[in-house]
Structures are given as structure tokens and as C-alpha cells.
Design a protein around this motif. Structure first.
Motif, PDB file in Angstrom:
ATOM      1  N   GLU A   1      -5.764   7.041 -13.344  1.00 28.58           N
ATOM      2  CA  GLU A   1      -4.715   6.275 -12.679  1.00 28.58           C
ATOM      3  C   GLU A   1      -5.194   5.760 -11.331  1.00 28.58           C
ATOM      4  O   GLU A   1      -4.851   4.641 -10.918  1.00 28.58           O
ATOM      5  CB  GLU A   1      -3.472   7.160 -12.512  1.00 28.58           C
ATOM      6  CG  GLU A   1      -2.190   6.392 -12.382  1.00 28.58           C
ATOM      7  CD  GLU A   1      -1.947   5.457 -13.549  1.00 28.58           C
ATOM      8  OE1 GLU A   1      -2.144   5.881 -14.693  1.00 28.58           O
ATOM      9  OE2 GLU A   1      -1.574   4.287 -13.313  1.00 28.58           O
ATOM     10  N   PHE A   2      -6.001   6.561 -10.696  1.00 30.56           N
ATOM     11  CA  PHE A   2      -6.481   6.165  -9.376  1.00 30.56           C
ATOM     12  C   PHE A   2      -7.411   4.959  -9.464  1.00 30.56           C
ATOM     13  O   PHE A   2      -7.253   3.979  -8.731  1.00 30.56           O
ATOM     14  CB  PHE A   2      -7.201   7.341  -8.715  1.00 30.56           C
ATOM     15  CG  PHE A   2      -7.534   7.126  -7.277  1.00 30.56           C
ATOM     16  CD1 PHE A   2      -6.545   7.155  -6.311  1.00 30.56           C
ATOM     17  CD2 PHE A   2      -8.839   6.896  -6.888  1.00 30.56           C
ATOM     18  CE1 PHE A   2      -6.846   6.952  -4.973  1.00 30.56           C
ATOM     19  CE2 PHE A   2      -9.149   6.690  -5.558  1.00 30.56           C
ATOM     20  CZ  PHE A   2      -8.153   6.714  -4.601  1.00 30.56           C
TER      21      PHE A   2
ATOM     22  N   ARG B   1      -7.649   2.848 -11.797  1.00 29.28           N
ATOM     23  CA  ARG B   1      -6.859   1.704 -12.242  1.00 29.28           C
ATOM     24  C   ARG B   1      -6.136   1.050 -11.074  1.00 29.28           C
ATOM     25  O   ARG B   1      -6.189  -0.169 -10.885  1.00 29.28           O
ATOM     26  CB  ARG B   1      -5.845   2.192 -13.289  1.00 29.28           C
ATOM     27  CG  ARG B   1      -4.872   1.172 -13.766  1.00 29.28           C
ATOM     28  CD  ARG B   1      -4.047   1.764 -14.939  1.00 29.28           C
ATOM     29  NE  ARG B   1      -2.704   1.218 -15.004  1.00 29.28           N
ATOM     30  CZ  ARG B   1      -2.430   0.005 -15.473  1.00 29.28           C
ATOM     31  NH1 ARG B   1      -3.415  -0.749 -15.897  1.00 29.28           N
ATOM     32  NH2 ARG B   1      -1.192  -0.448 -15.500  1.00 29.28           N
ATOM     33  N   ALA B   2      -5.499   1.877 -10.260  1.00 33.44           N
ATOM     34  CA  ALA B   2      -4.761   1.348  -9.110  1.00 33.44           C
ATOM     35  C   ALA B   2      -5.707   0.648  -8.132  1.00 33.44           C
ATOM     36  O   ALA B   2      -5.402  -0.445  -7.644  1.00 33.44           O
ATOM     37  CB  ALA B   2      -4.006   2.476  -8.410  1.00 33.44           C
ATOM     38  N   THR B   3      -6.853   1.259  -7.879  1.00 33.48           N
ATOM     39  CA  THR B   3      -7.771   0.656  -6.912  1.00 33.48           C
ATOM     40  C   THR B   3      -8.206  -0.734  -7.375  1.00 33.48           C
ATOM     41  O   THR B   3      -8.262  -1.657  -6.578  1.00 33.48           O
ATOM     42  CB  THR B   3      -9.028   1.511  -6.723  1.00 33.48           C
ATOM     43  OG1 THR B   3      -9.691   1.651  -7.967  1.00 33.48           O
ATOM     44  CG2 THR B   3      -8.664   2.877  -6.192  1.00 33.48           C
ATOM     45  N   LYS B   4      -8.506  -0.852  -8.661  1.00 31.83           N
ATOM     46  CA  LYS B   4      -8.956  -2.160  -9.151  1.00 31.83           C
ATOM     47  C   LYS B   4      -7.889  -3.206  -8.939  1.00 31.83           C
ATOM     48  O   LYS B   4      -8.157  -4.306  -8.463  1.00 31.83           O
ATOM     49  CB  LYS B   4      -9.297  -2.060 -10.641  1.00 31.83           C
ATOM     50  CG  LYS B   4     -10.771  -1.908 -10.893  1.00 31.83           C
ATOM     51  CD  LYS B   4     -11.098  -2.095 -12.365  1.00 31.83           C
ATOM     52  CE  LYS B   4     -12.403  -1.422 -12.688  1.00 31.83           C
ATOM     53  NZ  LYS B   4     -12.304  -0.400 -13.707  1.00 31.83           N
ATOM     54  N   LEU B   5      -6.661  -2.854  -9.295  1.00 32.57           N
ATOM     55  CA  LEU B   5      -5.581  -3.831  -9.184  1.00 32.57           C
ATOM     56  C   LEU B   5      -5.315  -4.200  -7.725  1.00 32.57           C
ATOM     57  O   LEU B   5      -5.191  -5.372  -7.382  1.00 32.57           O
ATOM     58  CB  LEU B   5      -4.313  -3.263  -9.832  1.00 32.57           C
ATOM     59  CG  LEU B   5      -4.375  -3.168 -11.353  1.00 32.57           C
ATOM     60  CD1 LEU B   5      -3.230  -2.309 -11.886  1.00 32.57           C
ATOM     61  CD2 LEU B   5      -4.317  -4.563 -11.962  1.00 32.57           C
ATOM     62  N   VAL B   6      -5.234  -3.187  -6.889  1.00 31.11           N
ATOM     63  CA  VAL B   6      -4.956  -3.443  -5.475  1.00 31.11           C
ATOM     64  C   VAL B   6      -6.066  -4.265  -4.864  1.00 31.11           C
ATOM     65  O   VAL B   6      -5.823  -5.226  -4.125  1.00 31.11           O
ATOM     66  CB  VAL B   6      -4.769  -2.123  -4.724  1.00 31.11           C
ATOM     67  CG1 VAL B   6      -4.705  -2.361  -3.227  1.00 31.11           C
ATOM     68  CG2 VAL B   6      -3.513  -1.413  -5.203  1.00 31.11           C
TER      69      VAL B   6
ATOM     70  N   ALA C   1      -8.048  -6.370  -6.277  1.00 29.42           N
ATOM     71  CA  ALA C   1      -7.982  -7.751  -6.742  1.00 29.42           C
ATOM     72  C   ALA C   1      -6.914  -8.532  -5.986  1.00 29.42           C
ATOM     73  O   ALA C   1      -7.136  -9.670  -5.561  1.00 29.42           O
ATOM     74  CB  ALA C   1      -7.707  -7.786  -8.243  1.00 29.42           C
ATOM     75  N   LEU C   2      -5.781  -7.896  -5.788  1.00 27.27           N
ATOM     76  CA  LEU C   2      -4.699  -8.580  -5.085  1.00 27.27           C
ATOM     77  C   LEU C   2      -5.058  -8.835  -3.626  1.00 27.27           C
ATOM     78  O   LEU C   2      -4.802  -9.917  -3.090  1.00 27.27           O
ATOM     79  CB  LEU C   2      -3.414  -7.756  -5.182  1.00 27.27           C
ATOM     80  CG  LEU C   2      -2.730  -7.765  -6.544  1.00 27.27           C
ATOM     81  CD1 LEU C   2      -1.526  -6.848  -6.535  1.00 27.27           C
ATOM     82  CD2 LEU C   2      -2.314  -9.186  -6.909  1.00 27.27           C
ATOM     83  N   ALA C   3      -5.625  -7.843  -2.994  1.00 29.08           N
ATOM     84  CA  ALA C   3      -6.010  -8.002  -1.594  1.00 29.08           C
ATOM     85  C   ALA C   3      -7.017  -9.131  -1.457  1.00 29.08           C
ATOM     86  O   ALA C   3      -6.925  -9.966  -0.555  1.00 29.08           O
ATOM     87  CB  ALA C   3      -6.592  -6.698  -1.058  1.00 29.08           C
TER      88      ALA C   3
ATOM     89  N   LEU D   1       3.537  -3.826  -3.108  1.00 31.71           N
ATOM     90  CA  LEU D   1       2.981  -2.740  -3.907  1.00 31.71           C
ATOM     91  C   LEU D   1       3.913  -1.529  -3.913  1.00 31.71           C
ATOM     92  O   LEU D   1       3.956  -0.772  -4.887  1.00 31.71           O
ATOM     93  CB  LEU D   1       1.610  -2.330  -3.357  1.00 31.71           C
ATOM     94  CG  LEU D   1       0.498  -3.340  -3.582  1.00 31.71           C
ATOM     95  CD1 LEU D   1      -0.770  -2.904  -2.852  1.00 31.71           C
ATOM     96  CD2 LEU D   1       0.220  -3.493  -5.073  1.00 31.71           C
TER      97      LEU D   1
END
Lengths: 149, 149
Positions: free
Chosen positions: A10-11, A13-18, A20-22, A115
Motif C-alpha cells: 500500500e505504501f 502504491r501510494a508513493t507512486k500515485l502521489v 505522479a500527481l506532484a 489527497l
DNA sequence: GGCTAATCATTGCCCGGCTAACGTTCTTTT
DNA sequence: AAAAGAACGTTAGCCGGGCAATGATTAGCC
């Protein structure tokens, strides 16, 4: 036993998404991900050296020098050697860069808010606290295990 | 107002630390960070294509092909074109790679445990749940904002 | 059947992160 | 004062991520 190593999954996964958005957000201001950090650090205190920046940003010096090169090429900062100690290089934000600070910070705040949508204040405080505890554990592991093998 | 954008700060801080530790751990097994994911994915189902892997790992195809090249050079997998559809390339783990799966997984589990030290089951569940909600928010933002400007 | 479309993988180039090796420039020591 | 040492920044080279463009191959539509 419902979470074998669910945290890591989960971690990451979250880092990748965040991340990308940043990155997408920064890009709108003509910045690349990470330059944000240098910008903010220099905004708080201009004229720092690559080594100082690296230390405060928790990255290595070469990372800073390369980023400085690109940012200088992009007209965001200027390099100048220290007069007293000629080994040192000091980085100074340009006016253009300084004008980016506020909108970038605002965009960053907005992303954070997006987020955390749906989380009440208690949840947010808890999340931040839990992340901090994870970081503390990680920090301990960093120094401790000088390694057996 | 005690946390202006504390979440982003704490989050990026945590990611850096965790990433560094995961990398160090993998390195002991002769793996680089990220190859872990390919390894696990192929262990679950061998002979997948770069495109399939990229989709399941939430990464672009070029990232996979380059990693596949390095892993092939390291003797971890073999490339073979699909017989029926010659556009496709299928990646197969070598025996050496398959023997790494279990220790790597164990090491990963140990790291997770170390990072969560001091957190009771309730905290862990909460952390994972909160991360998941952040990811969901991020996912929504990913598709939604096709952008106004 | 043949021409066009869509589908894959690969390559090239960029950014950010690392380590290691190098060259300068002070500091220390002698 | 001169030589040895420490402190910096830069360069080179690797890995992992992204996007854009290329090339090969298959699928579809005349």
C-alpha cells in the motif's frame, strides 16, 4: 494474518500515485519534481551551498549539483563561489524563481488537501503521526545495522 | 493550523527513508530496487509480457523493457518471443531468480515489521487504511483532471 | 489478397537518486 | 614554509521513472 506485508504494498502504491500527481502539478509551473524542494529551501534561506542543501533535503551532494545545473539553465538560480572560502559554491534564487514560490506552495497545499479529502482532522493527525513513527523506525534502522555480514 | 502541509513533508520524508532501506535490503540479494516487483509478478505468473507487467505494476512499458534487459544480463530472466503473436515478448524467470523469491519476500516482510515496530495491530490497520484512502483520492485525481487550461 | 489500422516492444532523451573517483582549495602538521 | 590531510564541488556511470518516436507485426477493412 489479513495483512502479510500489506503495508509495503500500500505504501509503494501510494508513493507512486502521489509522486505522479506532484510532478504533474509542478510541471504546470515549469518546474520538475524535486526542484520544488530546492526552491523552498533557498526561499527560506538564500545563498546556501550544495552541501548544506543536500543535508537539509536528505539527498546526496551530486544530486544537488546536477539539479542546480538544470535550474541554472532554466534561469531559476545562479551559482557563485564564496569569496572567503573558494571551495564553497553558493546558490542564489533569481527573481523568476522567487515569484514561483508562492503559487507552487499553494499548489502543493491544494494537492495535500485533495489527497486528504474525506479524512477528518483526527484522521489526518493520526496519519501524519503514524508516518512520523515509521520514519523514526526507518531512521533507527539506517544508523543501527552497520551489518553483520 | 499546526499542520500547514505537514502531510506532504512527512510523506516524502518517509518515502525516501523506506526506499533507501528497501534498496539496501534488496542489494544484499544481488537485486536492485524495483526488480523486486518484476520478480514477484513473474513468480506469481511466469511468461508474462512487458506490457502486462507494466500494467500490473503501474509502470510504463519502457521501464519494464529496460529492467528486463538488466535482469536478463544478470541471469534473472530470459526473453522469448511469442510463437503465435510475434509482436509479443514473454519473460521467464530463471531458476536462479526463482530461488531468490522466498528470501527476498522474507526480507521484505522483515523490513515491514521493522518499520511498523511500536505500532499495535490497530495502528497498523489504521495506517494501511489511511494510505489506501489517500491512494484512492490520488487515483480519482489522476483520471478526473483532464485539465481546464 | 492488399492496404490501412492498431498493437507491441524497443530506443532515445530527460529528471532524480545513488556511489565512486577526481580536482581544488583550505587546514594542519611538521 | 612545505608537505600531508581534510573538506567541497563536480564529473562519470548506474538504476528506476517518465514521455515521444521508431519499427516490427498482426488485425481489419475494403
Amino acid at each position: 494474518m489479513t495483512l502479510p506485508s500489506g503495508f509495503m504494498d500500500e505504501f509503494t502504491r501510494a508513493t507512486k500515485l502521489v509522486r505522479a500527481l506532484a510532478d504533474a502539478g509542478l510541471r504546470k509551473h515549469g518546474l520538475h519534481l524535486g526542484q520544488n524542494l530546492v526552491l523552498a529551501a533557498l526561499a527560506r534561506e538564500d545563498g546556501r551551498t550544495p552541501g548544506e542543501l543536500a543535508a537539509t533535503l536528505n539527498v546526496t551532494t551530486p544530486t544537488i549539483t546536477k539539479m542546480a545545473t538544470r535550474m541554472a539553465a532554466a534561469g531559476l538560480l545562479t551559482r557563485r563561489r564564496d569569496d572567503r572560502d573558494n571551495r564553497l559554491v553558493r546558490l542564489w534564487l533569481t527573481d523568476a524563481a522567487r515569484e514561483l514560490c508562492q503559487p507552487v506552495e499553494e499548489q502543493r497545499r491544494a494537492l495535500s488537501e485533495s489527497l486528504l479529502a474525506g479524512l477528518d482532522d483526527e484522521d489526518r493527525a493520526r496519519l501524519i503521526d503514524l508516518l512520523r513513527r515509521v520514519s523514526e523506525n526507518a531512521g533507527r534502522l539506517h544508523d543501527g545495522p552497520v551489518d553483520h555480514e
